[in-house]
Write a protein that holds these residues in place. Sequence first.
Motif, PDB file in Angstrom:
ATOM      1  N   ARG A 142       0.838  -1.207   0.000  1.00  0.00           N
ATOM      2  CA  ARG A 142       0.000   0.000   0.000  1.00  0.00           C
ATOM      3  C   ARG A 142       0.874   1.258   0.000  1.00  0.00           C
ATOM      4  NH1 ARG A 142      -2.994   2.947   4.159  1.00  0.00           N
ATOM      5  NH2 ARG A 142      -2.045   1.628   5.740  1.00  0.00           N
ATOM      6  N   TYR A 143       1.953   1.221   0.757  1.00  0.00           N
ATOM      7  CA  TYR A 143       2.887   2.345   0.818  1.00  0.00           C
ATOM      8  C   TYR A 143       3.525   2.585  -0.553  1.00  0.00           C
ATOM      9  CZ  TYR A 143       6.803   5.124   2.722  1.00  0.00           C
ATOM     10  OH  TYR A 143       7.708   6.116   3.008  1.00  0.00           O
ATOM     11  N   GLN A 144       4.017   1.518  -1.176  1.00  0.00           N
ATOM     12  CA  GLN A 144       4.647   1.630  -2.489  1.00  0.00           C
ATOM     13  C   GLN A 144       3.651   2.119  -3.535  1.00  0.00           C
ATOM     14  OE1 GLN A 144       7.912   1.117  -3.236  1.00  0.00           O
ATOM     15  NE2 GLN A 144       7.609   1.608  -5.389  1.00  0.00           N
ATOM     16  N   GLU A 145       2.435   1.580  -3.506  1.00  0.00           N
ATOM     17  CA  GLU A 145       1.415   1.997  -4.469  1.00  0.00           C
ATOM     18  C   GLU A 145       1.048   3.466  -4.279  1.00  0.00           C
ATOM     19  OE1 GLU A 145      -1.693  -0.814  -3.818  1.00  0.00           O
ATOM     20  OE2 GLU A 145      -0.853  -2.297  -5.216  1.00  0.00           O
ATOM     21  N   GLY A 146       1.087   3.926  -3.032  1.00  0.00           N
ATOM     22  CA  GLY A 146       0.837   5.336  -2.777  1.00  0.00           C
ATOM     23  C   GLY A 146       1.885   6.223  -3.427  1.00  0.00           C
ATOM     24  N   PHE A 147       3.150   5.803  -3.348  1.00  0.00           N
ATOM     25  CA  PHE A 147       4.226   6.555  -3.995  1.00  0.00           C
ATOM     26  C   PHE A 147       4.065   6.541  -5.508  1.00  0.00           C
ATOM     27  CE2 PHE A 147       6.384   6.953  -0.027  1.00  0.00           C
ATOM     28  CZ  PHE A 147       7.361   7.918  -0.202  1.00  0.00           C
ATOM     29  N   VAL A 148       3.665   5.397  -6.063  1.00  0.00           N
ATOM     30  CA  VAL A 148       3.455   5.321  -7.509  1.00  0.00           C
ATOM     31  C   VAL A 148       2.364   6.295  -7.937  1.00  0.00           C
ATOM     32  CG1 VAL A 148       2.667   3.857  -9.402  1.00  0.00           C
ATOM     33  CG2 VAL A 148       4.236   2.931  -7.694  1.00  0.00           C
ATOM     34  N   THR A 149       1.273   6.325  -7.187  1.00  0.00           N
ATOM     35  CA  THR A 149       0.170   7.232  -7.511  1.00  0.00           C
ATOM     36  C   THR A 149       0.620   8.683  -7.457  1.00  0.00           C
ATOM     37  OG1 THR A 149      -1.496   5.678  -6.683  1.00  0.00           O
ATOM     38  CG2 THR A 149      -2.141   7.994  -6.817  1.00  0.00           C
ATOM     39  N   LEU A 150       1.374   9.043  -6.425  1.00  0.00           N
ATOM     40  CA  LEU A 150       1.834  10.426  -6.287  1.00  0.00           C
ATOM     41  C   LEU A 150       2.815  10.783  -7.405  1.00  0.00           C
ATOM     42  CD1 LEU A 150       2.318  10.700  -2.419  1.00  0.00           C
ATOM     43  CD2 LEU A 150       0.481  11.669  -3.807  1.00  0.00           C
ATOM     44  N   CYS A 151       3.705   9.857  -7.746  1.00  0.00           N
ATOM     45  CA  CYS A 151       4.647  10.121  -8.846  1.00  0.00           C
ATOM     46  C   CYS A 151       3.907  10.280 -10.170  1.00  0.00           C
ATOM     47  CB  CYS A 151       5.669   8.996  -8.940  1.00  0.00           C
ATOM     48  SG  CYS A 151       6.911   9.010  -7.625  1.00  0.00           S
ATOM     49  N   ARG A 152       2.882   9.492 -10.362  1.00  0.00           N
ATOM     50  CA  ARG A 152       2.106   9.613 -11.599  1.00  0.00           C
ATOM     51  C   ARG A 152       1.398  10.975 -11.659  1.00  0.00           C
ATOM     52  NH1 ARG A 152      -0.428   5.226 -11.246  1.00  0.00           N
ATOM     53  NH2 ARG A 152       0.873   4.068 -12.725  1.00  0.00           N
ATOM     54  N   ARG A 153       0.794  11.372 -10.541  1.00  0.00           N
ATOM     55  CA  ARG A 153       0.099  12.664 -10.525  1.00  0.00           C
ATOM     56  C   ARG A 153       1.065  13.826 -10.738  1.00  0.00           C
ATOM     57  NH1 ARG A 153      -3.242  12.870  -5.100  1.00  0.00           N
ATOM     58  NH2 ARG A 153      -3.636  14.981  -5.879  1.00  0.00           N
ATOM     59  N   LEU A 154       2.204  13.793 -10.056  1.00  0.00           N
ATOM     60  CA  LEU A 154       3.185  14.866 -10.214  1.00  0.00           C
ATOM     61  C   LEU A 154       3.792  14.860 -11.609  1.00  0.00           C
ATOM     62  CD1 LEU A 154       4.987  14.638  -6.749  1.00  0.00           C
ATOM     63  CD2 LEU A 154       3.428  16.426  -7.512  1.00  0.00           C
ATOM     64  N   GLY A 155       3.998  13.652 -12.156  1.00  0.00           N
ATOM     65  CA  GLY A 155       4.542  13.556 -13.511  1.00  0.00           C
ATOM     66  C   GLY A 155       3.616  14.164 -14.537  1.00  0.00           C
ATOM     67  N   GLU A 156       2.322  13.926 -14.372  1.00  0.00           N
ATOM     68  CA  GLU A 156       1.339  14.492 -15.294  1.00  0.00           C
ATOM     69  C   GLU A 156       1.233  16.002 -15.122  1.00  0.00           C
ATOM     70  OE1 GLU A 156      -2.117  12.270 -14.306  1.00  0.00           O
ATOM     71  OE2 GLU A 156      -1.515  10.490 -15.461  1.00  0.00           O
ATOM     72  N   GLU A 157       1.244  16.467 -13.874  1.00  0.00           N
ATOM     73  CA  GLU A 157       1.144  17.904 -13.625  1.00  0.00           C
ATOM     74  C   GLU A 157       2.359  18.657 -14.159  1.00  0.00           C
ATOM     75  OE1 GLU A 157      -1.288  17.391  -9.369  1.00  0.00           O
ATOM     76  OE2 GLU A 157       0.632  18.464  -9.428  1.00  0.00           O
ATOM     77  N   GLY A 158       3.537  18.067 -13.984  1.00  0.00           N
ATOM     78  CA  GLY A 158       4.770  18.767 -14.367  1.00  0.00           C
ATOM     79  C   GLY A 158       5.314  18.367 -15.717  1.00  0.00           C
ATOM     80  N   ASP A 159       4.671  17.385 -16.369  1.00  0.00           N
ATOM     81  CA  ASP A 159       5.131  16.897 -17.674  1.00  0.00           C
ATOM     82  C   ASP A 159       6.611  16.517 -17.607  1.00  0.00           C
ATOM     83  OD1 ASP A 159       4.835  16.170 -20.324  1.00  0.00           O
ATOM     84  OD2 ASP A 159       5.343  18.166 -21.092  1.00  0.00           O
ATOM     85  N   TYR A 160       6.967  15.708 -16.597  1.00  0.00           N
ATOM     86  CA  TYR A 160       8.371  15.376 -16.373  1.00  0.00           C
ATOM     87  C   TYR A 160       8.889  14.269 -17.292  1.00  0.00           C
ATOM     88  CZ  TYR A 160       8.002  18.139 -12.068  1.00  0.00           C
ATOM     89  OH  TYR A 160       7.826  19.151 -11.161  1.00  0.00           O
ATOM     90  N   GLY A 161       8.035  13.349 -17.675  1.00  0.00           N
ATOM     91  CA  GLY A 161       8.446  12.329 -18.615  1.00  0.00           C
ATOM     92  C   GLY A 161       9.058  11.074 -18.021  1.00  0.00           C
ATOM     93  N   PHE A 162       9.085  10.946 -16.687  1.00  0.00           N
ATOM     94  CA  PHE A 162       9.623   9.716 -16.111  1.00  0.00           C
ATOM     95  C   PHE A 162       8.540   8.639 -16.019  1.00  0.00           C
ATOM     96  CE2 PHE A 162       8.746  12.582 -12.396  1.00  0.00           C
ATOM     97  CZ  PHE A 162       7.611  11.935 -11.921  1.00  0.00           C
ATOM     98  N   GLU A 163       8.964   7.429 -15.707  1.00  0.00           N
ATOM     99  CA  GLU A 163       8.045   6.309 -15.540  1.00  0.00           C
ATOM    100  C   GLU A 163       7.674   6.222 -14.052  1.00  0.00           C
ATOM    101  OE1 GLU A 163       6.020   2.874 -15.176  1.00  0.00           O
ATOM    102  OE2 GLU A 163       7.989   2.979 -14.233  1.00  0.00           O
TER     103      GLU A 163
END
Length: 217
Positions: A142-163
């Motif tokens: 659950r902790y790891q999935e939470g980080f994945v979700t946050l990275c996905r949201r920040l990646g989309e907001e900032g158009d960072y391009g990472f996986e």
Amino acid sequence: MNVFPGADVDRKGRKASKEARQQQLIEATIDSLAKRGYSETTLADVADGAGLSRGIVNFHFESKEKLLVATLQYMADEYSAHWSAALEKAGDRAANQLWALVHADFDRRICTKRKLAAWCAFWGEAKSRPTYQVLCGANDKRYQEGFVTLCRRLGEEGDYGFEPESMALGLCSMLEGLWLRLMMGEGLTREKALAAAIDLLVAVFPKHFERAGPKML
């Protein structure tokens, strides 16, 4: 009608006393794990550390394995409750949530050398790993999935391009590595470890973070 007016109070008192004694033994187990490691910790060590008889330890936990399981469960529940509370308090913004999670890992209530050493004792002992997976696997996922979700949201907001999955794995590994270094000593402090984690957030998410905190977008 209660025939014995003081009975409820007595039961509550005995329950509180039992819980307090068990907590005392768990704290002594954490101390022993930090000092001696998993295999070398004995019920006698725990009894001596708690200032109690071995009979009291046996009465509450019956065996070393049950005591170690109870200790791991306590630490896992404490850690999960701590980061969950930090996440809830952070609000809905992904940047605020990630900032809160990173800070939570270096809070003095969680991040102490004795607790870090106890975690490492569980991680490093092969025979404890199945028990760790049973007790902690779901929370870790659950902790790891939470980080994945946050990275996905920040990646989309900032158009960072990472996986997102790779970035989340990197961030979590960085936090675990800082915990290990803190446990090993090496002159590292919680404050320096937190500053290093913040610098990574600033480098990876420059549109969202500065050293003073999350940016207002």
